[in-house]
Design an enzyme around this catalytic site. Structure first.
Site, short mmCIF file in Angstrom:
data_model
loop_
_atom_site.label_atom_id
_atom_site.label_comp_id
_atom_site.label_asym_id
_atom_site.label_seq_id
_atom_site.Cartn_x
_atom_site.Cartn_y
_atom_site.Cartn_z
CB ALA A 20 55.42 30.88 29.80
CD GLN A 72 49.49 33.68 36.17
OE1 GLN A 72 50.28 33.53 35.25
NE2 GLN A 72 49.88 34.05 37.39
CB CYS A 101 54.03 38.38 33.03
SG CYS A 101 55.15 37.89 31.69
#
Length: 310
Positions: A20, A72, A101
């Site tokens: 990210a 993703q 995550c």
């Protein structure tokens, strides 16, 4: 159950991990230029895709120069993920589901590593995706929720049975986050338990460590994450080391200026460019002073003035 579409045979063993705020299109192209076998977008909200959110759609822009490239997706609604995957499948070579995550804002919705609590749910996600699109479906997981609930092997078997083309395993639990050490023994156990390609991930910060983990675990590929931030040239270093046993370094200034040229071409937002500019200062002489100067930058021209002085 066989996978509907096999994972592509990649030229190189080192892959760019989805990150990210890091793996924008410019960074992916640069990593591919340096030798990444496959690059992934940062994790993308499936809900944002199907609702045509402009910021989300910007995250999935692609270019021929980065192929092969994977997207993703994350979300807790399988129908949304399937719809998003159908919308994107012609742009990407691989569609990955984020089941790893550990961020609270993600797991509180039942997404990311929260899915590790439900092996059958992961299997259902993978099966519906694999039978709905014509691209290989993969997933990224962690070793488990915590040390008392290590279930990476069971999830990998379930995913394989439900049509996964490959599985990536980060060697930490959800509880660990990014602290402590990655457990490569569990990653190796996953490799021994399934026939689909296994991608290892965790604590690989140099070509030497890459080769060590590759040899010890026998995984098919290894994802590079934090080690690529500020040094995407690590992909060439790894490839050279695997072939020749040696490698060269490349100036952080040179690397960033290559990135900046691509970032301007693809209209990467200034705040992301600035974040990358700071990342490329790690480990260099007078890095703290340079970072202090970068913190005051208000434009790309300001950044250029700093990075034009090597």
């Amino acid at each position: 159950m066989r996978t509907k579409t096999d994972f592509p045979k990649l030229r190189n063993k080192a892959l760019l991990s989805p990150m990210a705020g890091v793996t924008d299109i410019a960074f992916r192209i640069l990593s591919k230029r340096y030798g990444s076998g496959l690059c992934y977008t940062e994790f993308v909200s499936s809900a944002g895709i199907i609702r045509k959110n402009n910021n989300t759609l910007k995250m999935v822009e692609t270019d021929i120069g980065e192929k092969p490239v994977g997207v993703q997706l994350f979300g807790n609604n399988v129908n949304e993920i399937v719809e998003a995957a159908k919308f994107l499948e012609n742009k990407f070579d691989v569609v990955d589901v984020n089941c790893g995550c550990p961020a609270w804002k993600v797991i509180k919705t039942g997404s990311g590593s929260a899915m590790l609590n439900d092996k059958e749910k992961i299997g259902s996600f993978i099966n519906k995706l694999a039978t709905s699109i014509n691209k290989p479906v993969t997933l990224k997981i962690r070793t488990g929720i915590n040390d008392k609930k290590i279930n990476a092997v069971e999830i990998a078997k379930e995913a394989e049975n439900c049509g996964a083309a490959a599985i990536a395993v980060h060697g930490r639990t959800q509880e660990q986050g990014y602290s402590g050490k990655a457990n490569w023994e569990i990653i190796s156990n996953v490799k021994n338990a399934v026939d689909i390609p296994v991608i290892g991930n965790g604590d690989v910060f140099s070509p030497e460590i890459f080769k060590e983990k590759l040899d010890q675990s026998n995984v098919d590929y290894i994802m590079i994450a934090r080690a690529a931030i500020g040094n995407p040239f690590i992909f060439k270093q790894i490839n050279d080391y695997l072939i020749n046993g040696e490698y060269e370094k490349k100036s952080s200034f040179e690397q960033f200026n290559e990135y900046l040229s691509l970032a301007e071409k693809y209209n990467i937002p200034f705040n992301l460019i600035k974040t990358h500019a700071v990342s490329f200062t790690k480990g260099i002489e007078n890095g703290s002073k340079i970072r202090e100067s970068l913190s005051k930058c208000k434009s790309i021209n300001d950044i250029n003035k700093i990075y034009s002085i090597e």
